[in-house]
Design a protein around this motif. Structure first.
Motif, mmCIF file in Angstrom:
data_model
loop_
_atom_site.group_PDB
_atom_site.id
_atom_site.type_symbol
_atom_site.label_atom_id
_atom_site.label_comp_id
_atom_site.label_asym_id
_atom_site.label_seq_id
_atom_site.Cartn_x
_atom_site.Cartn_y
_atom_site.Cartn_z
ATOM 1 N N CYS A 264 0.822 -1.215 0.000
ATOM 2 C CA CYS A 264 0.000 0.000 0.000
ATOM 3 C C CYS A 264 0.859 1.269 0.000
ATOM 4 O O CYS A 264 1.764 1.420 0.812
ATOM 5 C CB CYS A 264 -0.893 -0.026 1.243
ATOM 6 N N CYS B 253 -4.490 -2.712 10.034
ATOM 7 C CA CYS B 253 -4.777 -2.878 8.608
ATOM 8 C C CYS B 253 -4.925 -4.352 8.276
ATOM 9 O O CYS B 253 -5.893 -4.765 7.653
ATOM 10 C CB CYS B 253 -3.676 -2.232 7.765
ATOM 11 N N CYS C 120 -9.614 1.758 4.576
ATOM 12 C CA CYS C 120 -8.802 2.698 3.812
ATOM 13 C C CYS C 120 -9.266 4.157 3.910
ATOM 14 O O CYS C 120 -8.439 5.055 3.960
ATOM 15 C CB CYS C 120 -8.737 2.263 2.351
ATOM 16 N N CYS D 205 -8.072 5.624 7.087
ATOM 17 C CA CYS D 205 -6.615 5.568 7.094
ATOM 18 C C CYS D 205 -6.026 6.664 6.191
ATOM 19 O O CYS D 205 -5.072 7.352 6.558
ATOM 20 C CB CYS D 205 -6.211 4.186 6.611
HETATM 21 FE FE1 SF4 Z 1 -3.353 0.984 3.129
HETATM 22 FE FE2 SF4 Z 1 -4.471 2.017 5.241
HETATM 23 FE FE3 SF4 Z 1 -5.938 0.731 3.435
HETATM 24 FE FE4 SF4 Z 1 -4.310 -0.601 4.999
HETATM 25 S S1 SF4 Z 1 -6.086 0.524 5.638
HETATM 26 S S2 SF4 Z 1 -4.530 -0.869 2.816
HETATM 27 S S3 SF4 Z 1 -2.613 0.836 5.206
HETATM 28 S S4 SF4 Z 1 -4.809 2.632 3.142
#
Ligand code: SF4
Ligand code: TRP
Length: 442
Positions: free
Chosen positions: A373, A397, A404, A407
């Motif tokens: 990612c 994660c 996402c 995040c």
């Molecule tokens: Fe990437 Fe955050 Fe999604 Fe995990 S949650 S895939 S770290 S954007």
């Protein structure tokens, strides 16, 4: 495989590169005793080194050492370029003398850029940002290759120990390569080695932190440094430690000098064989070689040599671009520039490639893939200082407890704070530029 420092190739398999080119790993042993080890070390972003032990020893024993790096003023400064300067600022805080080369001759020779344009880019994109990122003016000098006569003269003289076949083998040059381009590795060697000239602080360990694409230059420069030495110190085939005078000039004076130096270092079982240009240290072991070599190097300028110690280097991984390819000035949608507004940066981030699943349900069930990612990479390289927080993010994660959207939002906020801070500091950085430039006329 060949590493081409002028291509826009991206590298994936760093362990393989390291093994293939004989780069050493930048292990925990290298950095764990340094003061407040930098996050890029702790997280394996700096993954390789040559000769770092010399630098570590200088830091731990509070001896003088230098850091030299260069910037190619070829486009806007992005987060990928920020890594080197983060490292330089860290090393400056723990006692390094800093020199930074603006590679305007290289940009002219290899990218067809005018010197005037290179200067404008170097100042507005790089130098102002370097100052905003915390580079201090004390014991720090930024210069343009085109304006430093010592660097250019040295580059010319260093050419004596480099031949065409070596350049063809290292860089793939051929009959159509323009001569300014051919000469650019020598200018870079001039950059790296000039900090050891008496006028710039004299013989001392020098670290060159770079991306791995620069390794061919480093190898060449390390070879050149070695070739210009008057002495070599090595373990012979019959397991003895010997000091050898390399040329045929001043052999007995140089052997006398070596005797004085090694005696001062505490070696007493010396056997001199003048016909072999040799002084054997019967009471030395392999672990003494570096120490002896360093003292001899320091004495070489008194005999008309340079005494250049081989420069050390570290290599960092490249940050991936937001769309999954290389972060590069020529790909604005993939790069966060230090002069992007927070809105621009946020927009690019929202379109970034993540490791998220196709649907919300799936991600809640199976989790995401932080290691694939681009947002996670931003956190790891630039946005989170705390290892514990980073680790926690990685786990949430993978477990699917963070999604996402949230995040990315947090990343955007952190990035905004970073960019705003840089932009505020840029406002006062401009007037401080003259404190850094040397010669001041630049
Ligand atoms: Fe990437 Fe955050 Fe999604 Fe995990 S949650 S895939 S770290 S954007
Ligand atoms: N060749 C480097 C680049 O393309 C710039 C550079 C010039 C450099 N001189 C240097 C890097 C000395 C390290 C040390 O980015």
């Amino acid at each position: 495989m060949k590493i081409d420092p002028w291509s826009s190739k991206s590298y994936q398999d760093y362990a393989r590169l390291r093994d293939e080119f004989g780069i050493q790993a930048f292990t925990e042993e290298c950095w764990k005793d340094l003061p407040a080890p930098h996050r890029l070390f702790r997280r394996g972003v700096v993954f390789g080194q040559r000769g770092f032990e010399t630098i570590r020893a200088a830091i731990l024993s509070h001896k003088p050492w230098a850091i030299l790096t260069g910037l190619m003023p070829s486009g806007r400064m992005h987060l990928g370029h920020k890594m080197v300067i983060d490292e330089v600022v860290y090393y400056q805080s723990i006692g390094a003398d800093v020199a930074i080369a603006v590679a305007d001759i290289e940009a002219y020779a290899t990218r067809g850029m005018t010197l005037a344009k290179a200067k404008e880019l170097a100042i507005n994109e790089y130098i102002i940002n370097y100052i905003a990122l915390g580079l201090r003016p004390e014991r720090c000098r930024i210069y343009f290759q085109s304006q430093n006569e010592d660097v250019k003269d040295l580059a010319y003289l260093l050419g004596r120990k480099v031949n065409w076949s070596q350049l063809v083998a290292t860089y793939g040059f051929d009959g159509s390569t323009n001569l300014a381009h051919v000469f650019s590795p020598l200018i870079q060697a001039g950059d790296i080695l000039h900090v050891q000239l008496p006028k710039y602080g004299g013989v001392r360990p020098t670290l060159v932190p770079v991306g791995v694409d620069q390794d061919p230059h480093i190898r060449l420069c390390r070879d050149i440094a070695q070739d210009f030495r008057l002495y070599s110190v090595l373990k012979t085939k019959d397991d003895r430690i010997g000091v050898f005078v390399k040329g045929d000039e001043k052999v007995s004076e140089l052997l006398d000098n070596a005797e004085t130096i090694v005696s001062r270092l505490g070696f007493s079982r010396l056997k001199r064989i003048t016909e072999y240009n040799a002084l054997y240290l019967e009471d030395a072991t392999e672990t003494d070689i570096d120490r002896v070599d360093e003292q001899l190097a320091v004495s070489e300028p008194a005999f008309g040599g340079y005494g250049f110690l081989q420069p050390s280097s570290t290599y960092h991984r490249f940050i991936t671009g937001l769309t999954g390819d290389k972060m590069s000035s020529s790909k604005p949608e993939s790069s966060i520039f230090l002069t992007d507004t927070p809105q621009e940066a946020k927009k690019k981030m929202m379109n970034a490639k993540t490791g998220g699943a196709a649907t919300r349900e799936e991600q809640e069930r199976n989790g995401g893939k932080p290691d694939e990612c681009m947002i996670y990479e931003l956190y790891l390289y630039h946005l989170l200082e705390s290892d514990a927080e980073l680790q926690q993010l990685h786990e949430s994660c993978k477990k699917g407890t963070i999604l996402c959207g949230a995040c990315k939002k947090r990343a955007a906020e952190l990035l905004e704070a970073l960019l705003v801070d840089i932009q505020q500091k840029r406002a006062t950085a401009e007037e401080r530029i003259p404190q850094y430039l040397s010669p001041p006329s630049c």
